[in-house]
Write an enzyme that holds these catalytic residues in place. Structure first.
Site, PDB file in Angstrom:
ATOM      1  N   LYS A   9      -8.972   7.013 -18.410  1.00  0.00           N
ATOM      2  CA  LYS A   9      -9.354   7.546 -19.938  1.00  0.00           C
ATOM      3  C   LYS A   9      -8.008   7.465 -20.836  1.00  0.00           C
ATOM      4  CE  LYS A   9     -13.123   8.408 -17.571  1.00  0.00           C
ATOM      5  NZ  LYS A   9     -13.468   9.646 -16.998  1.00  0.00           N
TER       6      LYS A   9
ATOM      7  N   ASP B   2      -7.280  19.367 -13.633  1.00  0.00           N
ATOM      8  CA  ASP B   2      -7.872  17.989 -14.153  1.00  0.00           C
ATOM      9  C   ASP B   2      -7.536  18.111 -15.791  1.00  0.00           C
ATOM     10  OD1 ASP B   2      -8.893  15.838 -15.128  1.00  0.00           O
ATOM     11  OD2 ASP B   2     -10.792  16.184 -13.312  1.00  0.00           O
TER      12      ASP B   2
ATOM     13  N   ARG C 125       0.788  -1.116   0.061  1.00  0.00           N
ATOM     14  CA  ARG C 125      -0.014   0.064   0.005  1.00  0.00           C
ATOM     15  C   ARG C 125       0.976   1.146   0.091  1.00  0.00           C
ATOM     16  NH1 ARG C 125      -1.329   2.010   4.903  1.00  0.00           N
ATOM     17  NH2 ARG C 125      -1.833   0.025   5.497  1.00  0.00           N
TER      18      ARG C 125
ATOM     19  N   TYR D 264     -16.283  17.987 -13.946  1.00  0.00           N
ATOM     20  CA  TYR D 264     -16.524  16.765 -13.911  1.00  0.00           C
ATOM     21  C   TYR D 264     -17.487  16.620 -12.978  1.00  0.00           C
ATOM     22  CZ  TYR D 264     -16.415  11.728 -13.611  1.00  0.00           C
ATOM     23  OH  TYR D 264     -16.821  10.343 -13.570  1.00  0.00           O
TER      24      TYR D 264
HETATM   25  C1  LIG Z   1     -13.873  10.122 -15.463  1.00  0.00           C
HETATM   26  C2  LIG Z   1     -13.309  11.501 -15.110  1.00  0.00           C
HETATM   27  C3  LIG Z   1     -13.098  11.769 -13.680  1.00  0.00           C
HETATM   28  C4  LIG Z   1     -13.341  10.712 -12.600  1.00  0.00           C
HETATM   29  O1  LIG Z   1     -12.078   9.587 -12.582  1.00  0.00           O
HETATM   30  P1  LIG Z   1     -12.767   7.868 -12.637  1.00  0.00           P
HETATM   31  O2  LIG Z   1     -11.249   7.348 -12.800  1.00  0.00           O
HETATM   32  O3  LIG Z   1     -14.071   7.812 -13.046  1.00  0.00           O
HETATM   33  O4  LIG Z   1     -12.921   8.117 -10.853  1.00  0.00           O
HETATM   34  C5  LIG Z   1     -12.552  12.660 -13.204  1.00  0.00           C
HETATM   35  N1  LIG Z   1     -12.433  13.849 -14.352  1.00  0.00           N
HETATM   36  C6  LIG Z   1     -12.707  13.705 -15.402  1.00  0.00           C
HETATM   37  C7  LIG Z   1     -12.509  14.908 -16.546  1.00  0.00           C
HETATM   38  C8  LIG Z   1     -13.208  12.590 -15.844  1.00  0.00           C
HETATM   39  O5  LIG Z   1     -13.473  12.333 -17.102  1.00  0.00           O
END
Ligand SMILES: *Cc1c(COP(=O)(O)O)cnc(C)c1O
Length: 408
Positions: A215, A190, A66, A118
């Protein structure tokens, strides 16, 4: 980690970051990916052990999985290198990344967030952070004056997403960072929608960059993960402490998979952007489409900022089909290559209806304010052949719009 063991994969990998001595593709393939010193394996092996033998009490490279493990350390080194950061971190999801970073705030702190952040970040700020005394103001950051106006004595963080989802609005990161730093605030960006291939927020003045690695970074729709990177040593040690203390960490297997994904990130992003540009231009020329949103189109209201701030326009395209939600639904059922599904950033093309899927949780007035109309379709343009994608869109458009009720 014992400083005596600097011949390990781990230390060698970390040593490669953050000097951008190499180009992106070289870093994507080599940062955090040195041959295994024990066996010579060119690809560092998957290390599933949860615990590690100590030579004497406290004399170890890794202690407990961890806290740190070889595959995560390798991935974190790659992320740091690609984001031009000294420190990289991996978490069990993008949402866990958000939660861990917001946990650096003391109760009574205030956050300024871009308004079309998001959905999961909005939910965390509004429903979870608020319950531990962290309050958020959501503002339209198209104007940096709105940021200055929202600053309070207890404001600590400005949370930015650019481009936003699904209407692909941009925030001027350098201008926002300048205003935030004048007020003594940290800036988090982000960077999920562009990946470090097209945008490196730390170079523009941001303090922390985060991703849903689910993503583009992993890129194959088979890992849920989040990452963060920073050049601020004090912030880094807080995040490292919380990563271990909260424990929202990814498995070694997921780290191994994500690192394999990273090795082709540059190739994938180039193709995503090339295909998305062609799809966007096709849609813009189509009489069956009301409007198209893509930062790479001169018609995008912030096209000039996109050219300045980004090295490419990414793979996400949104458009309003001529018709209503039923037309959109027909389109989404009739594509053969674009799969009707949430998420984005994988090699395969996906399509969805934000008003009834990813953004169904917003109030109708909020959706209206953000331009998320019932006929707005979001495409995650994959890396298939662009001609095939365009043919697929064309046949689905023709068939979906043909069934619109004729005006009386
Ligand atoms: C999908 C997404 C998240 C969240 O991420 P997860 O891996 O689904 O928890 C945060 N910010 C953006 C822009 C996203 O597309």
């Amino acid at each position: 980690m014992s400083p005596a063991n600097n011949t390990t994969t781990y230390a060698a990998a970390r040593a490669l970051a953050p000097t951008p001595r190499y180009g992106f593709g070289t870093l994507a393939i080599h940062a955090g990916s040195k041959p295994d010193p024990a066996t010579g394996a060119v690809i560092p092996p998957l290390s599933l052990s949860t615990t590690f033998k100590q030579r004497a009490v406290g004399d170890f490279v890794y202690e407990y999985s961890r806290s740190d493990n070889p595959n995560r350390a390798n991935l974190e080194a790659a992320i740091a290198a690609l984001e031009h950061a000294a420190h990289g971190f991996a978490f069990s999801s993008g949402s866990a990344t958000t939660a861990t970073i917001l946990n650096t705030l003391a109760p009574g702190s205030h956050v300024i967030s871009v308004n079309d952040v998001y959905g999961g970040t909005h939910r965390y700020l509004n429903k979870v952070a608020s319950s531990v005394g962290v309050e958020t103001t959501f503002v339209d950051l198209a104007s940096i004056d709105n940021l200055r106006d929202a600053v309070r004595d207890n404001t600590r963080i400005v949370w930015i997403e650019t481009p936003t989802n699904p209407t692909l609005r941009l925030v001027d990161i350098a201008a926002a960072a300048e205003a935030a730093h004048e007020a003594g605030l940290f800036v988090v960006v982000d960077n999920t929608f562009l990946s470090p291939y097209f945008q490196t927020p730390l170079d523009l003045g941001a303090d922390i960059v985060v991703h849903s690695a689910t993503k583009y970074i992993n890129g194959h729709s088979d890992v849920v993960m989040g990452v963060a990177a920073t050049n601020d040593d004090a912030l880094a040690s807080k995040i490292r402490f919380l990563q271990n203390a909260i424990g929202a960490v990814p498995s070694p297997f997921d780290c191994y998979q994500a690192q394999r994904g990273i090795k082709t990130l540059h190739l994938r992003m180039r193709q995503h952007a090339e295909n998305a540009q062609r799809v966007a231009e096709f849609l813009e020329a189509s009489p069956l489409v009301d409007s198209v949103i893509y930062p790479g189109l001169p018609s995008h209201p912030q096209h000039a900022l996109a050219r300045r701030q980004m090295r490419g326009f990414g793979g996400m395209v949104s458009f309003r089909i001529k018709g209503d939600t039923h037309t959109a639904d027909r389109f989404l059922q009739r594509t053969h290559l674009f799969t009707l599904a949430e998420s984005l950033g994988g090699v395969e093309s996906l399509a969805e209806l934000p008003a009834r899927m990813t953004h169904a949780g917003l109030a109708p007035e909020e959706r209206a304010e953000l331009g998320i109309t019932d006929n707005l379709i979001r495409l995650s343009v994959g890396i298939e052949d662009a001609d095939d994608l365009i043919d697929d869109i064309e046949q689905a458009l023709v068939s979906a719009v043909a069934e619109n009720k004729l005006p009386l």
